[in-house]
Design a protein around this motif. Structure first.
Motif, PDB file in Angstrom:
ATOM      1  N   ILE A 148       0.877  -1.166   0.000  1.00 28.75           N
ATOM      2  CA  ILE A 148       0.000   0.000   0.000  1.00 28.75           C
ATOM      3  C   ILE A 148       0.913   1.213   0.000  1.00 28.75           C
ATOM      4  O   ILE A 148       1.821   1.321   0.831  1.00 28.75           O
ATOM      5  CB  ILE A 148      -0.907   0.017   1.235  1.00 28.75           C
ATOM      6  N   VAL A 149       0.701   2.124  -0.939  1.00 26.25           N
ATOM      7  CA  VAL A 149       1.543   3.314  -1.062  1.00 26.25           C
ATOM      8  C   VAL A 149       0.647   4.540  -0.976  1.00 26.25           C
ATOM      9  O   VAL A 149      -0.317   4.689  -1.743  1.00 26.25           O
ATOM     10  CB  VAL A 149       2.313   3.330  -2.398  1.00 26.25           C
ATOM     11  N   ALA A 150       0.934   5.414  -0.019  1.00 25.78           N
ATOM     12  CA  ALA A 150       0.125   6.622   0.174  1.00 25.78           C
ATOM     13  C   ALA A 150       1.018   7.842   0.109  1.00 25.78           C
ATOM     14  O   ALA A 150       2.033   7.920   0.809  1.00 25.78           O
ATOM     15  CB  ALA A 150      -0.596   6.573   1.513  1.00 25.78           C
ATOM     16  N   ASN A 151       0.659   8.790  -0.726  1.00 28.49           N
ATOM     17  CA  ASN A 151       1.402  10.046  -0.832  1.00 28.49           C
ATOM     18  C   ASN A 151       0.725  11.110   0.014  1.00 28.49           C
ATOM     19  O   ASN A 151      -0.483  11.318  -0.074  1.00 28.49           O
ATOM     20  CB  ASN A 151       1.478  10.512  -2.286  1.00 28.49           C
ATOM     21  N   PHE A 152       1.517  11.766   0.867  1.00 33.29           N
ATOM     22  CA  PHE A 152       1.030  12.815   1.752  1.00 33.29           C
ATOM     23  C   PHE A 152       1.838  14.096   1.547  1.00 33.29           C
ATOM     24  O   PHE A 152       3.027  14.049   1.223  1.00 33.29           O
ATOM     25  CB  PHE A 152       1.194  12.417   3.227  1.00 33.29           C
ATOM     26  N   THR A 153       1.194  15.216   1.798  1.00 30.51           N
ATOM     27  CA  THR A 153       1.878  16.485   2.023  1.00 30.51           C
ATOM     28  C   THR A 153       1.410  16.956   3.384  1.00 30.51           C
ATOM     29  O   THR A 153       0.278  17.424   3.550  1.00 30.51           O
ATOM     30  CB  THR A 153       1.524  17.525   0.930  1.00 30.51           C
ATOM     31  N   ILE A 154       2.283  16.796   4.405  1.00 29.58           N
ATOM     32  CA  ILE A 154       1.854  16.935   5.796  1.00 29.58           C
ATOM     33  C   ILE A 154       2.901  17.669   6.623  1.00 29.58           C
ATOM     34  O   ILE A 154       4.075  17.746   6.255  1.00 29.58           O
ATOM     35  CB  ILE A 154       1.592  15.548   6.442  1.00 29.58           C
ATOM     36  N   GLY A 155       2.453  18.174   7.764  1.00 27.69           N
ATOM     37  CA  GLY A 155       3.358  18.765   8.732  1.00 27.69           C
ATOM     38  C   GLY A 155       4.087  17.677   9.501  1.00 27.69           C
ATOM     39  O   GLY A 155       3.634  16.527   9.562  1.00 27.69           O
ATOM     40  N   VAL A 156       5.211  18.041  10.115  1.00 25.86           N
ATOM     41  CA  VAL A 156       6.006  17.037  10.821  1.00 25.86           C
ATOM     42  C   VAL A 156       5.265  16.470  12.028  1.00 25.86           C
ATOM     43  O   VAL A 156       5.606  15.389  12.517  1.00 25.86           O
ATOM     44  CB  VAL A 156       7.360  17.626  11.257  1.00 25.86           C
ATOM     45  N   TYR A 203      11.067  10.204   1.216  1.00 26.20           N
ATOM     46  CA  TYR A 203      10.857  11.659   1.244  1.00 26.20           C
ATOM     47  C   TYR A 203      11.182  12.267  -0.115  1.00 26.20           C
ATOM     48  O   TYR A 203      12.166  11.893  -0.758  1.00 26.20           O
ATOM     49  CB  TYR A 203      11.732  12.283   2.330  1.00 26.20           C
ATOM     50  N   HIS A 204      10.350  13.234  -0.499  1.00 23.61           N
ATOM     51  CA  HIS A 204      10.520  13.881  -1.807  1.00 23.61           C
ATOM     52  C   HIS A 204      10.936  15.343  -1.705  1.00 23.61           C
ATOM     53  O   HIS A 204      11.095  15.999  -2.734  1.00 23.61           O
ATOM     54  CB  HIS A 204       9.219  13.764  -2.607  1.00 23.61           C
ATOM     55  N   ASN A 205      11.112  15.836  -0.493  1.00 19.91           N
ATOM     56  CA  ASN A 205      11.555  17.219  -0.338  1.00 19.91           C
ATOM     57  C   ASN A 205      12.169  17.415   1.035  1.00 19.91           C
ATOM     58  O   ASN A 205      12.104  16.535   1.900  1.00 19.91           O
ATOM     59  CB  ASN A 205      10.392  18.192  -0.533  1.00 19.91           C
ATOM     60  N   ASN A 206      12.764  18.571   1.221  1.00 16.22           N
ATOM     61  CA  ASN A 206      13.203  19.016   2.541  1.00 16.22           C
ATOM     62  C   ASN A 206      12.107  19.921   3.080  1.00 16.22           C
ATOM     63  O   ASN A 206      11.871  20.995   2.537  1.00 16.22           O
ATOM     64  CB  ASN A 206      14.529  19.774   2.421  1.00 16.22           C
ATOM     65  N   PHE A 207      11.428  19.461   4.145  1.00 18.19           N
ATOM     66  CA  PHE A 207      10.255  20.221   4.614  1.00 18.19           C
ATOM     67  C   PHE A 207      10.627  21.638   5.023  1.00 18.19           C
ATOM     68  O   PHE A 207       9.788  22.545   4.964  1.00 18.19           O
ATOM     69  CB  PHE A 207       9.560  19.479   5.764  1.00 18.19           C
ATOM     70  N   ASN A 208      11.890  21.873   5.400  1.00 20.37           N
ATOM     71  CA  ASN A 208      12.310  23.230   5.782  1.00 20.37           C
ATOM     72  C   ASN A 208      12.297  24.189   4.603  1.00 20.37           C
ATOM     73  O   ASN A 208      12.243  25.403   4.782  1.00 20.37           O
ATOM     74  CB  ASN A 208      13.713  23.194   6.398  1.00 20.37           C
ATOM     75  N   GLU A 209      12.347  23.644   3.386  1.00 22.04           N
ATOM     76  CA  GLU A 209      12.341  24.479   2.184  1.00 22.04           C
ATOM     77  C   GLU A 209      10.938  24.663   1.626  1.00 22.04           C
ATOM     78  O   GLU A 209      10.737  25.414   0.677  1.00 22.04           O
ATOM     79  CB  GLU A 209      13.253  23.863   1.123  1.00 22.04           C
ATOM     80  N   HIS A 210       9.955  23.983   2.203  1.00 25.19           N
ATOM     81  CA  HIS A 210       8.563  24.115   1.754  1.00 25.19           C
ATOM     82  C   HIS A 210       7.970  25.393   2.344  1.00 25.19           C
ATOM     83  O   HIS A 210       8.206  25.705   3.517  1.00 25.19           O
ATOM     84  CB  HIS A 210       7.752  22.890   2.208  1.00 25.19           C
ATOM     85  N   PRO A 211       7.211  26.165   1.557  1.00 30.46           N
ATOM     86  CA  PRO A 211       6.666  27.432   2.079  1.00 30.46           C
ATOM     87  C   PRO A 211       5.788  27.260   3.322  1.00 30.46           C
ATOM     88  O   PRO A 211       5.686  28.184   4.134  1.00 30.46           O
ATOM     89  CB  PRO A 211       5.861  27.991   0.896  1.00 30.46           C
ATOM     90  N   GLU A 212       5.162  26.098   3.478  1.00 33.80           N
ATOM     91  CA  GLU A 212       4.337  25.847   4.655  1.00 33.80           C
ATOM     92  C   GLU A 212       4.984  24.825   5.598  1.00 33.80           C
ATOM     93  O   GLU A 212       4.317  24.288   6.485  1.00 33.80           O
ATOM     94  CB  GLU A 212       2.956  25.333   4.223  1.00 33.80           C
TER      95      GLU A 212
END
Length: 304
Positions: free
Chosen positions: A245-253, A283-292
């Motif tokens: 099962i693969v789930a993609n999220f865009t979430i806060g830490v 992981y697909h990004n560095n959350f510190n570089e995300h605007p939110e």
């Protein structure tokens, strides 16, 4: 790296081999002599080094892993308690129930009964803030909200994934994961392995459902394309090909636990059973570089 740091890294590398062997052979006899041989230590020195690195004696570690893994079996499949007891080396239900109740404060039967949706974090029948778990009406409300959370925040698919090769550094305890990533990146940087295409991931060898956070073993890892020469506490392993099962999220830490809990609920609601392989995050990004300050991440649950 100092001589002492090199020595400690070498010890960790050798103990990692033991972790891998224990993970793959929990159902067999795990003697001190055999595991010391795998680590290339004398039994006396292996026992001391193992406790220094893990904070537990070898027997304590193996017993805890067997009890916790049996608890996950109770949550994620319908095997009888007798079958689970025998699988993990207990001679009968009585000895298994005694050891299980001593650890979780409830019998295996009660554990399974009190976790009908098979995702609740039970520990000692208390929530994180020390309050009793909610009554059935509130519990149903929590489940409903989790289902809505997954529907609104995740894209969920079932996929067959290819084999993935990894370089990794192990960490025992959530508090040590970041330092494991720093060690991994310190190794990878001079080799030119870090770029925009590099995928970092966390592989979970234990479950926060049944293991205390300071004892959960994880691997800070990165995907690699070719065999590499490794040194110190860097290890190489692979995630086998299989259905997930693969789930993609865009979430806060602060939303990772809710996301994992909701995804396991989705798994059960849709009739899937977890396989005896380890879940992980890519992981697909560095959350510190995300605007939110959001993490873009895929969660993987291996299934049968």
């Amino acid at each position: 790296m100092s001589q002492t740091e090199q020595l400690n890294a070498n010890y960790k590398y050798r103990i990692n081999r033991v972790f891998d062997y224990i993970d793959q052979n929990l159902e067999t006899d795990l003697s001190l002599t055999k595991l010391a041989e795998i680590a290339c230590f004398s039994p006396y020195h292996f026992h001391r080094i193992f406790k220094f690195i893990t904070g537990e004696t070898l027997n304590e570690f193996i017993k805890r892993r067997r009890i916790e893994t049996s608890a996950l079996e109770l949550l994620h499949n319908n095997s009888s308690i007798t079958a689970i007891a025998h699988k993990f080396g207990f001679s009968d239900n009585s000895s298994f129930s005694k050891a299980f109740k001593n650890y979780f404060k409830v019998s295996p039967t009660e554990f399974r009964k009190q976790n009908p949706h098979r995702h609740t974090r039970i520990s000692q029948l208390k929530s994180k803030n020390g309050q009793a778990y909610p009554d059935s009406e509130k519990y149903i409300c929590i489940l409903t909200n989790l289902k809505k959370w997954i529907a609104m925040n995740a894209t969920v698919n079932v996929k067959t994934i290819p084999k993935m090769d990894l370089a990794y550094v192990s960490a025992i305890g959530a508090q040590n994961l970041q330092s494991a990533y720093r060690e991994l990146m310190r190794w990878a940087t001079p080799l030119g392995l870090l770029n925009k295409q590099t995928k970092m991931l966390t592989l979970y060898h234990d479950s926060f459902k049944v293991t205390a956070a300071d004892k959960v073993r994880m691997s800070a890892a990165m995907l690699i394309d070719t065999p590499l020469s490794i040194t110190g506490e860097i290890g190489v392993t692979s995630i086998p090909a299989g259905k997930c099962i693969v789930a993609n999220f865009t979430i806060g830490v602060d939303e990772f636990e809710k996301s994992w809990t909701g995804l396991f609920l989705w798994m059960n609601e849709n009739g899937y059973a977890k396989a005896e392989r380890e879940p992980f995050e890519i992981y697909h990004n560095n959350f510190n570089e995300h605007p939110e300050k959001k993490a873009i991440v895929d969660f993987y649950i291996p299934i049968q």
